[in-house]
Structures are given as structure tokens and as C-alpha cells.
Design a protein around this motif. Structure first.
Motif, PDB file in Angstrom:
ATOM      1  N   HIS A  55      -6.371 -21.053   9.687  1.00 24.05           N
ATOM      2  CA  HIS A  55      -6.908 -22.029   8.731  1.00 24.05           C
ATOM      3  C   HIS A  55      -8.433 -21.967   8.661  1.00 24.05           C
ATOM      4  O   HIS A  55      -9.017 -22.261   7.607  1.00 24.05           O
ATOM      5  N   GLU A  56      -9.064 -21.595   9.755  1.00 26.59           N
ATOM      6  CA  GLU A  56     -10.519 -21.462   9.730  1.00 26.59           C
ATOM      7  C   GLU A  56     -10.941 -20.345   8.779  1.00 26.59           C
ATOM      8  O   GLU A  56     -11.976 -20.434   8.123  1.00 26.59           O
ATOM      9  N   GLN A  57     -10.139 -19.284   8.704  1.00 27.83           N
ATOM     10  CA  GLN A  57     -10.482 -18.151   7.851  1.00 27.83           C
ATOM     11  C   GLN A  57      -9.947 -18.303   6.432  1.00 27.83           C
ATOM     12  O   GLN A  57     -10.544 -17.784   5.495  1.00 27.83           O
ATOM     13  N   LEU A  58      -8.839 -19.020   6.288  1.00 30.83           N
ATOM     14  CA  LEU A  58      -8.238 -19.233   4.969  1.00 30.83           C
ATOM     15  C   LEU A  58      -7.959 -20.729   4.788  1.00 30.83           C
ATOM     16  O   LEU A  58      -6.815 -21.165   4.835  1.00 30.83           O
ATOM     17  N   PRO A  59      -8.986 -21.535   4.582  1.00 37.31           N
ATOM     18  CA  PRO A  59      -8.782 -22.985   4.474  1.00 37.31           C
ATOM     19  C   PRO A  59      -7.900 -23.385   3.302  1.00 37.31           C
ATOM     20  O   PRO A  59      -7.310 -24.475   3.305  1.00 37.31           O
ATOM     21  N   GLU A  60      -7.766 -22.504   2.297  1.00 38.08           N
ATOM     22  CA  GLU A  60      -6.946 -22.830   1.128  1.00 38.08           C
ATOM     23  C   GLU A  60      -5.456 -22.573   1.376  1.00 38.08           C
ATOM     24  O   GLU A  60      -4.618 -22.897   0.526  1.00 38.08           O
ATOM     25  N   LEU A  61      -5.118 -22.025   2.536  1.00 40.23           N
ATOM     26  CA  LEU A  61      -3.718 -21.748   2.870  1.00 40.23           C
ATOM     27  C   LEU A  61      -3.004 -23.048   3.228  1.00 40.23           C
ATOM     28  O   LEU A  61      -3.482 -23.822   4.047  1.00 40.23           O
ATOM     29  N   GLN A  62      -1.844 -23.267   2.621  1.00 37.28           N
ATOM     30  CA  GLN A  62      -1.032 -24.452   2.889  1.00 37.28           C
ATOM     31  C   GLN A  62       0.308 -24.011   3.468  1.00 37.28           C
ATOM     32  O   GLN A  62       1.116 -23.404   2.779  1.00 37.28           O
ATOM     33  N   VAL A  63       0.539 -24.287   4.742  1.00 33.93           N
ATOM     34  CA  VAL A  63       1.787 -23.909   5.405  1.00 33.93           C
ATOM     35  C   VAL A  63       2.831 -24.984   5.151  1.00 33.93           C
ATOM     36  O   VAL A  63       2.570 -26.180   5.310  1.00 33.93           O
ATOM     37  N   GLN A  64       4.026 -24.553   4.753  1.00 33.63           N
ATOM     38  CA  GLN A  64       5.079 -25.496   4.364  1.00 33.63           C
ATOM     39  C   GLN A  64       6.225 -25.593   5.367  1.00 33.63           C
ATOM     40  O   GLN A  64       6.902 -26.607   5.438  1.00 33.63           O
ATOM     41  N   GLY A  65       6.488 -24.540   6.126  1.00 39.34           N
ATOM     42  CA  GLY A  65       7.581 -24.597   7.083  1.00 39.34           C
ATOM     43  C   GLY A  65       8.003 -23.216   7.542  1.00 39.34           C
ATOM     44  O   GLY A  65       7.504 -22.195   7.063  1.00 39.34           O
ATOM     45  N   SER A  66       8.943 -23.186   8.471  1.00 40.09           N
ATOM     46  CA  SER A  66       9.394 -21.933   9.060  1.00 40.09           C
ATOM     47  C   SER A  66      10.478 -21.276   8.211  1.00 40.09           C
ATOM     48  O   SER A  66      11.377 -21.943   7.710  1.00 40.09           O
ATOM     49  N   LEU A  67      10.372 -19.957   8.056  1.00 39.91           N
ATOM     50  CA  LEU A  67      11.403 -19.168   7.371  1.00 39.91           C
ATOM     51  C   LEU A  67      12.267 -18.397   8.356  1.00 39.91           C
ATOM     52  O   LEU A  67      13.474 -18.256   8.161  1.00 39.91           O
ATOM     53  N   ALA A  68      11.652 -17.865   9.397  1.00 39.29           N
ATOM     54  CA  ALA A  68      12.390 -17.073  10.382  1.00 39.29           C
ATOM     55  C   ALA A  68      11.593 -17.044  11.674  1.00 39.29           C
ATOM     56  O   ALA A  68      10.375 -17.213  11.682  1.00 39.29           O
ATOM     57  N   ARG A  69      12.308 -16.818  12.764  1.00 35.31           N
ATOM     58  CA  ARG A  69      11.672 -16.775  14.074  1.00 35.31           C
ATOM     59  C   ARG A  69      12.396 -15.738  14.933  1.00 35.31           C
ATOM     60  O   ARG A  69      13.619 -15.653  14.930  1.00 35.31           O
ATOM     61  N   SER A  70      11.635 -14.915  15.627  1.00 29.24           N
ATOM     62  CA  SER A  70      12.210 -13.973  16.569  1.00 29.24           C
ATOM     63  C   SER A  70      11.393 -14.034  17.848  1.00 29.24           C
ATOM     64  O   SER A  70      10.414 -14.789  17.943  1.00 29.24           O
ATOM     65  N   ILE A  71      11.777 -13.201  18.823  1.00 31.15           N
ATOM     66  CA  ILE A  71      11.038 -13.236  20.080  1.00 31.15           C
ATOM     67  C   ILE A  71       9.615 -12.730  19.914  1.00 31.15           C
ATOM     68  O   ILE A  71       8.744 -13.044  20.720  1.00 31.15           O
ATOM     69  N   LYS A  72       9.369 -11.959  18.852  1.00 28.83           N
ATOM     70  CA  LYS A  72       8.041 -11.367  18.703  1.00 28.83           C
ATOM     71  C   LYS A  72       7.202 -11.984  17.594  1.00 28.83           C
ATOM     72  O   LYS A  72       5.983 -12.048  17.707  1.00 28.83           O
TER      73      LYS A  72
END
Length: 299
Positions: free
Chosen positions: A15-32
Motif C-alpha cells: 500500500h505504501e507503493q500503490l496507495p490507490e490499490l484497494q484489496v477486496q478479499g482472498s481468491l486463493a491460498r497455498s503454502i507458498k
């Protein structure tokens, strides 16, 4: 550090580098990696960030970042997601319309249209002119890949041959059967531009069209590898469609396909969880080995 703190830490830096980015939620998750839905200046995007910056995951992540940057610079957005921004542990990609062929490794309920679209997308990748990154794994990373039976897009047939031997060491396949599969691969040593990890979850389908994601393993692999990996994760009915798309024959090329199927099933056994699935995979592997043994041709 808690899981929540592990998630928040890289996002705070992002967010410090892309303050205009708006995160909405998780799509997928893996161990990596974690993949998040977001928007950037109102444009739908996904954020992919590296949860475990250690071998071999850090190498895979950096290789995919370099490859996506090359595809984007070449204007090949139909081949791979457009890379909009990136940093040491994160990438922001244009979001692709559609849904994964399956959320897990298996796609038992997929239909023939979606599978056909997957192979059309694979052919676009195979025809692309963008060079692979000249970024090979170091010895520690390579050792981790071999121990885990993971794809090595920089080693052609080598990682498959070593993987079959490793599968025998783990008791996943008989040593003689592993050697038979290796011999079949070496008798048809044709490598082609491939996705390398063509699991159903890495195919995004939108109607009769499909796009491929997670290209960290893309490289020159055995000609049948992509088909064999998808074959191992589809229903018996759809497996026939895979065989038809590859045009499996009774010669050395068809034998190589059957060897790739055997290796794909060995790897699925390594990664499988649950007794019912393991039992099914063992049965399918026995059938795969029998098919390979029954396809003996003149060397």
C-alpha cells in the motif's frame, strides 16, 4: 508472527507503493502464495504475494515475475496475465474473467468444452515467441525441487527421470516400472514449450474460452507433459478427450505420453491427502503402468 500479521506485513508495504490499490478479499491460498482480489485505479486486478520467501518458492516466484514481465512487454496478453506492477514479494496482475476449471487439483465435473478451451490456451502458449527467462535455480533450490518432485522448467527430461527415481525411493512406484517410464521418455526426447503445471486450478474458463495462470513452471518440458498432467486430474470420460487432443499413437510418441501419465500419477500420489483418493490414484497408476508395459515397441 501470527498468520494475520504475516498477511498484513507485505500488504502494508504494498500500500505504501500503490496507495490507490484497494484489496477486496482472498481468491486463493497455498503454502507458498496468496492471491487476493483487488482494484487498481478502478481496474479489476489480482495481487499475488509470496507467503514463504524461501527455496524453492522464492525462485519460482521470481521466475514467474520475470516471465510475465516479458510477456507483457511483448504484448502477448492473450498468453499470460498482464503484469501491471511488481516488487520483491508481490505482483499485481490484470484480472482474467471467468473461473478456474476446478478449485483443487481434481476436475471431475469439468465438461469437454472447457477442456478443449484449456488446450487452445496451451497452444497459444506453445506458439508464443517470448523467450523463457535465463534464470536457473541454484543448487539448494534444485535440491528442494528434486526432493519434493517439483517441476524444473530448466532441465527438460532430467527432472522427470530424477523424479521417477525419487518416486521409487519413496515407495510410490516399483523401481522396474520407474525405469521403464524413464526409458520411454528417453526414447522420445522431444521437448516443447509447455505450461508445466497444467492443473485444472490453473485454467481460467470463461464460456468457451480459457486462459492459463501460474506460469512459474512454464518452460521446455516433455512433449506430452501438459496433457498427461491434466489427464491425471480429469474424469475417465474426459481423459479420452485429452488422448485425442494429443493424438496418442502406438509408437514411441504414444509410449512417451503413457510414461508421462505414469509420472504424473506418481506425483499426484506424493501430494495426495485422504485414503479414498490415494486408493483411487494407486489403482489408476497400476492401470497406467499396465498400459505402458502393453505398449512395447521396437526400439
Amino acid at each position: 508472527m501470527s498468520r494475520r500479521e504475516a498477511v498484513d506485513s507485505p500488504l502494508a508495504a504494498l500500500h505504501e507503493q500503490l496507495p490507490e490499490l484497494q484489496v477486496q478479499g482472498s481468491l486463493a491460498r497455498s503454502i507458498k502464495c496468496h492471491v487476493l482480489a483487488a482494484s487498481l485505479d478502478g481496474r479489476p486486478v489480482v495481487v499475488k504475494w509470496l507467503a514463504r520467501p524461501e527455496p524453492p518458492w522464492d525462485w519460482y516466484f521470481e521466475r514467474e515475475r520475470r516471465l510475465l514481465a516479458a510477456f507483457t512487454a511483448a504484448g502477448e496478453d492473450e498468453v499470460a496475465p498482464e503484469l501491471l506492477a511488481s516488487g520483491p514479494r508481490w505482483m499485481v496482475l490484470a484480472r482474467i474473467a471467468g473461473a478456474a476449471l476446478a478449485t483443487g487439483r481434481l476436475a471431475r465435473d469439468a465438461d469437454a468444452t472447457a477442456v478443449a478451451a484449456a488446450f487452445q490456451a496451451r497452444r497459444r502458449l506453445a506458439r508464443s515467441a517470448t523467450p523463457w527467462p535465463s534464470f536457473g535455480p541454484d543448487e539448494r533450490t534444485r535440491a528442494e525441487m528434486r526432493a519434493r518432485l517439483l517441476e524444473d522448467p530448466c532441465d527438460g527430461l532430467g527432472w522427470c527421470a530424477e523424479g521417477l527415481a525419487r518416486g521409487a525411493d519413496l515407495g510410490l512406484i516399483e523401481r522396474d516400472d520407474a525405469a521403464l517410464a524413464v526409458a520411454a521418455l528417453r526414447a522420445w526426447p522431444i521437448l516443447t514449450r509447455s505450461h508445466g503445471d497444467l492443473l485444472p486450478r490453473n485454467v481460467i474458463v470463461d464460456g468457451a474460452a480459457a486462459r492459463l495462470v501460474d506460469l512459474e513452471c512454464a518452460g521446455d518440458h516433455p512433449e506430452a507433459w501438459d496433457h498427461a498432467l491434466l489427464w491425471a486430474n480429469l474424469s475417465p470420460t474426459l481423459r479420452r478427450a485429452v488422448e485425442a487432443d494429443f493424438a496418442v499413437d502406438d509408437g514411441l510418441r504414444g509410449r512417451s505420453f503413457r510414461a508421462c501419465v505414469v509420472f504424473a500419477l506418481v506425483r499426484e500420489l506424493k501430494f495426495a491427502r485422504g485414503s479414498a483418493l490415494i486408493s483411487e490414484l494407486r489403482s489408476t497408476l497400476r492401470d497406467g503402468v499396465a498400459a505402458l508395459r502393453g505398449s512395447r515397441v521396437s526400439w
